[in-house]
Motif scaffolding. Structure first.
Motif, PDB file in Angstrom:
ATOM      1  N   VAL A 116      14.373 -15.267  -5.102  1.00  0.00           N
ATOM      2  CA  VAL A 116      13.387 -14.805  -4.243  1.00  0.00           C
ATOM      3  C   VAL A 116      12.877 -13.612  -4.773  1.00  0.00           C
ATOM      4  N   PRO A 117      11.656 -13.142  -4.978  1.00  0.00           N
ATOM      5  CA  PRO A 117      11.459 -11.854  -5.677  1.00  0.00           C
ATOM      6  C   PRO A 117      10.999 -10.994  -4.711  1.00  0.00           C
ATOM      7  N   LYS A 118      11.860 -10.109  -4.038  1.00  0.00           N
ATOM      8  CA  LYS A 118      11.619  -8.994  -3.015  1.00  0.00           C
ATOM      9  C   LYS A 118      11.542  -7.625  -3.523  1.00  0.00           C
ATOM     10  N   TYR A 119      10.877  -7.307  -4.445  1.00  0.00           N
ATOM     11  CA  TYR A 119      10.612  -6.050  -4.977  1.00  0.00           C
ATOM     12  C   TYR A 119       9.105  -5.541  -5.021  1.00  0.00           C
ATOM     13  N   CYS A 120       8.275  -6.235  -4.093  1.00  0.00           N
ATOM     14  CA  CYS A 120       6.791  -5.812  -4.032  1.00  0.00           C
ATOM     15  C   CYS A 120       6.344  -4.937  -3.001  1.00  0.00           C
ATOM     16  N   LYS A 121       7.403  -4.608  -2.194  1.00  0.00           N
ATOM     17  CA  LYS A 121       7.114  -3.862  -0.891  1.00  0.00           C
ATOM     18  C   LYS A 121       7.778  -2.486  -1.153  1.00  0.00           C
ATOM     19  N   LEU A 122       7.167  -1.359  -1.126  1.00  0.00           N
ATOM     20  CA  LEU A 122       7.871  -0.072  -1.323  1.00  0.00           C
ATOM     21  C   LEU A 122       8.842   0.493  -0.223  1.00  0.00           C
ATOM     22  N   ASP A 123      10.085   0.612  -0.601  1.00  0.00           N
ATOM     23  CA  ASP A 123      11.072   1.226   0.230  1.00  0.00           C
ATOM     24  C   ASP A 123      11.633   2.377  -0.444  1.00  0.00           C
ATOM     25  N   ASP A 143      -3.894   7.831   4.555  1.00  0.00           N
ATOM     26  CA  ASP A 143      -5.377   8.081   3.779  1.00  0.00           C
ATOM     27  C   ASP A 143      -6.491   6.977   3.931  1.00  0.00           C
ATOM     28  N   GLN A 144      -5.918   5.664   3.778  1.00  0.00           N
ATOM     29  CA  GLN A 144      -6.494   4.493   3.934  1.00  0.00           C
ATOM     30  C   GLN A 144      -7.084   4.522   5.377  1.00  0.00           C
ATOM     31  N   ARG A 145      -6.139   4.653   6.366  1.00  0.00           N
ATOM     32  CA  ARG A 145      -6.631   4.466   7.834  1.00  0.00           C
ATOM     33  C   ARG A 145      -7.801   5.395   7.989  1.00  0.00           C
ATOM     34  N   SER A 146      -7.475   6.836   7.493  1.00  0.00           N
ATOM     35  CA  SER A 146      -8.701   7.798   7.928  1.00  0.00           C
ATOM     36  C   SER A 146      -9.843   7.205   6.864  1.00  0.00           C
ATOM     37  N   MET A 147      -9.893   6.657   5.818  1.00  0.00           N
ATOM     38  CA  MET A 147     -11.033   6.213   5.322  1.00  0.00           C
ATOM     39  C   MET A 147     -11.693   5.000   6.064  1.00  0.00           C
ATOM     40  N   LEU A 148     -10.932   4.342   6.569  1.00  0.00           N
ATOM     41  CA  LEU A 148     -11.544   2.911   7.486  1.00  0.00           C
ATOM     42  C   LEU A 148     -12.369   3.785   8.584  1.00  0.00           C
ATOM     43  N   ARG A 149     -11.700   4.927   9.137  1.00  0.00           N
ATOM     44  CA  ARG A 149     -12.278   5.373  10.479  1.00  0.00           C
ATOM     45  C   ARG A 149     -13.698   6.013  10.156  1.00  0.00           C
ATOM     46  N   ARG A 150     -13.897   6.352   8.822  1.00  0.00           N
ATOM     47  CA  ARG A 150     -15.155   6.866   8.404  1.00  0.00           C
ATOM     48  C   ARG A 150     -16.099   5.614   7.805  1.00  0.00           C
ATOM     49  N   GLY A 151     -15.423   4.486   7.865  1.00  0.00           N
ATOM     50  CA  GLY A 151     -16.282   3.150   7.425  1.00  0.00           C
ATOM     51  C   GLY A 151     -16.127   3.048   5.855  1.00  0.00           C
ATOM     52  N   GLU A 152     -15.123   3.460   5.308  1.00  0.00           N
ATOM     53  CA  GLU A 152     -14.924   3.483   4.047  1.00  0.00           C
ATOM     54  C   GLU A 152     -13.804   2.397   3.615  1.00  0.00           C
ATOM     55  N   LYS A 153     -14.030   1.261   3.301  1.00  0.00           N
ATOM     56  CA  LYS A 153     -13.159   0.214   3.230  1.00  0.00           C
ATOM     57  C   LYS A 153     -12.634  -0.145   1.564  1.00  0.00           C
ATOM     58  N   LEU A 154     -11.563  -0.077   1.427  1.00  0.00           N
ATOM     59  CA  LEU A 154     -11.135  -0.262   0.017  1.00  0.00           C
ATOM     60  C   LEU A 154     -10.997  -2.089  -0.166  1.00  0.00           C
ATOM     61  N   PRO A 155     -11.537  -2.413  -1.357  1.00  0.00           N
ATOM     62  CA  PRO A 155     -11.337  -3.704  -1.576  1.00  0.00           C
ATOM     63  C   PRO A 155     -10.105  -4.427  -1.967  1.00  0.00           C
ATOM     64  N   ILE A 156      -9.183  -3.303  -2.194  1.00  0.00           N
ATOM     65  CA  ILE A 156      -7.734  -3.799  -2.640  1.00  0.00           C
ATOM     66  C   ILE A 156      -6.564  -2.877  -1.851  1.00  0.00           C
ATOM     67  N   SER A 157      -5.658  -3.324  -1.473  1.00  0.00           N
ATOM     68  CA  SER A 157      -4.510  -2.400  -0.785  1.00  0.00           C
ATOM     69  C   SER A 157      -3.980  -1.334  -1.937  1.00  0.00           C
ATOM     70  N   PRO A 158      -3.988  -0.332  -1.573  1.00  0.00           N
ATOM     71  CA  PRO A 158      -3.658   0.783  -2.684  1.00  0.00           C
ATOM     72  C   PRO A 158      -2.325   0.750  -2.853  1.00  0.00           C
ATOM     73  N   ILE A 159      -1.327   0.221  -2.234  1.00  0.00           N
ATOM     74  CA  ILE A 159      -0.148   0.299  -2.511  1.00  0.00           C
ATOM     75  C   ILE A 159       0.689  -1.476  -2.338  1.00  0.00           C
ATOM     76  N   PRO A 160       1.540  -1.538  -3.019  1.00  0.00           N
ATOM     77  CA  PRO A 160       2.220  -2.908  -2.712  1.00  0.00           C
ATOM     78  C   PRO A 160       2.727  -2.850  -1.675  1.00  0.00           C
ATOM     79  N   SER A 161       2.811  -4.110  -1.179  1.00  0.00           N
ATOM     80  CA  SER A 161       3.215  -4.337   0.624  1.00  0.00           C
ATOM     81  C   SER A 161       3.666  -5.557   0.854  1.00  0.00           C
ATOM     82  N   SER A 162       3.696  -6.553  -0.108  1.00  0.00           N
ATOM     83  CA  SER A 162       4.267  -8.046  -0.070  1.00  0.00           C
ATOM     84  C   SER A 162       5.753  -8.086  -0.071  1.00  0.00           C
ATOM     85  N   LYS A 163       6.279  -8.726   0.974  1.00  0.00           N
ATOM     86  CA  LYS A 163       7.762  -8.858   1.275  1.00  0.00           C
ATOM     87  C   LYS A 163       8.206  -9.795   0.269  1.00  0.00           C
ATOM     88  N   ILE A 164       7.555 -10.786  -0.082  1.00  0.00           N
ATOM     89  CA  ILE A 164       8.011 -11.475  -1.292  1.00  0.00           C
ATOM     90  C   ILE A 164       6.957 -11.649  -2.417  1.00  0.00           C
TER      91      ILE A 164
END
Length: 486
Positions: A116-123, A143-164
């Motif tokens: 089970v590959p569990k190395y794609c979430k930063l720790d 920064d991403q949350r700050s951008m969302l509050r200004r209506g700027e939405k990124l199409p892709i997550s800026p950092i790896p965050s997948s448990k698997i």
């Protein structure tokens, strides 16, 4: 309770049990176990300890060099930022990178070995480690949350965050590789040459000073974010814009002639495959792990999947994978590239497919030398793949034949004199200066070993005229429309 409802609940319960069992099988029921549990390891199959990543060192194996583990020694061996002549100023830097370390594109080997590959979430508390990773993990989502509050939405997550990890996802090592790359270039350019000083003093200018484009895959965008974080002191995600390209070569231009070159390329690839499949390491791993006998598949499964992750190399029964096996596979892939260059239309194919990207780089440089053109960026970052770097390396004539290491960087530096008319370019791959070796420096007819610098005019002439003339035409468009080009 009515019988019909009881029957309904029994059916639902049965379905839930079946689904749960299937999920358990898919994830191998070892979610909470260490990631490599379930593999049959022998006492001789111990974890690989990465050596310092000195690119010139002969004691670093081919497979470890491909993994490209960051090392503090890189800061002392990198050749970026060295002026080719006295009294020159660094005017522009253009960087093309391959994304960092990722999970395998095919998880079949993981499935067979119950991984089970569990190395794609930063720790930051887990290996591999990097001193600024904890700040990175906090700052970029903020920064991403700050951008969302200004209506700027990124199409892709800026950092790896997948448990698997799913196929082809950026790993923690992949992020660290490009933070490391960025930090090296910060030392070489910003600290040594005061590069980008105006934009860093007035950070509103960063969007004009830096141009970033990535392919539309998550791993390339996340690699670019890591790179910028390492490069720019106090970097914030909202300070620069990131553009996206649907093409691995950052061009939508078609070229009909490419299809006529493919039979020649595929013929040599197949001949190489027939020769390599009899190698002891390939036969051994293909038979023991049912992993296939293509070098690309074996590199993806064993080198990407195990060695680059710091896992113990796997065993199946009494057959164990060794570092020597992986070195032989990497070297077989390198030999295939050499054969393609020498015996097929591979170089011509590379030139035509990558010429638009080379022209983009050339235009950035020539425009930067044009007086009054203040809109041209000082720093360009293009985040791509091995399929971006391989044709670039081949078209330029850089004498490197291996699969570009994970987290590779190809750097173009523009240096100019005081009058801004004398422009010179340096070309470096993973910190090594290849300027004297590249084809643009040979256009004047001078032996490349005697050329101390490469004039921008030579580079521009090679891209605009030299490549088409190789096919007997004055433009890429005409070369691409010529049927039967070889």
């Amino acid at each position: 309770m009515p019988k019909s409802k009881i029957h309904y609940l029994l059916v639902i319960g049965f379905v839930v049990c079946i689904v749960s069992s299937v999920i358990c099988v898919v994830y191998f029921c070892v979610k909470e176990a260490p990631i490599h549990h379930g593999i049959n390891f022998s006492s001789s199959s111990s974890p690989i300890t990465p050596k310092p990543n000195d690119k010139e060192s002969t004691d670093v194996s081919s497979a470890l060099r491909y993994c490209n583990f960051p090392s503090s020694t890189d800061f002392g061996t990198s050749e970026e930022g060295i002026s080719p002549r006295d009294n020159l100023t660094l005017r522009q830097v253009l960087v093309v990178i391959r994304h960092g370390d990722r999970s395998p594109l095919n998880h079949k080997l993981y499935g067979r070995l119950r991984v089970v590959p569990k190395y794609c979430k930063l720790d930051p508390g887990q290996s591999p480690k990097e001193e600024s990773l904890a700040r990175f993990v906090k700052a970029i989502p903020d920064d991403q949350r700050s951008m969302l509050r200004r209506g700027e939405k990124l199409p892709i997550s800026p950092i790896p965050s997948s448990k698997i990890c799913g196929p082809g996802m950026l790993s923690q090592l992949g992020v660290i590789q490009h933070i490391h790359n960025g930090k090296m270039l910060r030392q070489r350019y910003i600290e040594r040459h005061n590069f980008l000083h105006n934009a860093l003093r007035d950070r509103k200018q960063l969007q004009k000073a830096i141009y970033t484009v990535t392919t539309a895959r998550t791993r390339t965008m996340q690699s670019a974010v890591g790179f910028l974080y390492g490069l720019l002191p106090g970097f914030h995600l909202y300070e620069t814009k990131i553009a996206y390209s649907a093409s691995d070569t950052f061009s939508s231009q078609r070229c009909a002639a490419l299809s006529f070159m493919l039979p020649s390329i595929k013929k040599v690839q197949y001949q190489s495959y027939l020769g390599h499949r009899s190698k002891s390491s390939i036969k051994k791993l293909a038979a023991a792990f049912n992993a296939g006998d293509h070098t690309g598949v074996l590199i993806d499964g064993f080198v990407n999947g195990f060695l680059c992750k710091g896992f113990k190399l796997p065993c199946q029964g009494d057959v164990c994978t060794t570092l020597d096996d992986l070195n032989e596979i990497i070297e077989a892939e390198e030999n295939t590239t050499r054969a393609l260059i020498e015996e097929s239309a591979y170089v011509n194919h590379s030139m035509l497919i990558i010429q638009p990207l080379l022209e983009t780089l050339s235009k950035f440089m020539t425009k930067k030398m044009t007086p009054g053109n203040e809109t041209v960026p000082d720093f360009v970052l293009m985040s791509g793949h091995d399929t971006t770097l391989k044709p670039l390396i081949s078209a330029l004539g850089i004498p490197e034949y291996g699969w570009p290491p994970l987290g590779s960087r190809l750097v173009f530096e523009l240096w100019t004199g005081r009058d801004n008319n004398d422009g010179y370019v340096r070309v470096l791959l993973n910190g090594k200066d290849y300027t004297k070796d590249i084809r643009p420096c040979r256009l004047s007819g001078t032996d490349s070993s005697a050329v101390p610098v490469c004039p921008v005019a030579n580079f521009h002439d090679y891209v605009r005229r030299g490549i088409p003339l190789r096919f007997g035409h004055v433009s890429r468009q005409k070369a691409c429309s010529s049927v039967g080009t070889d």
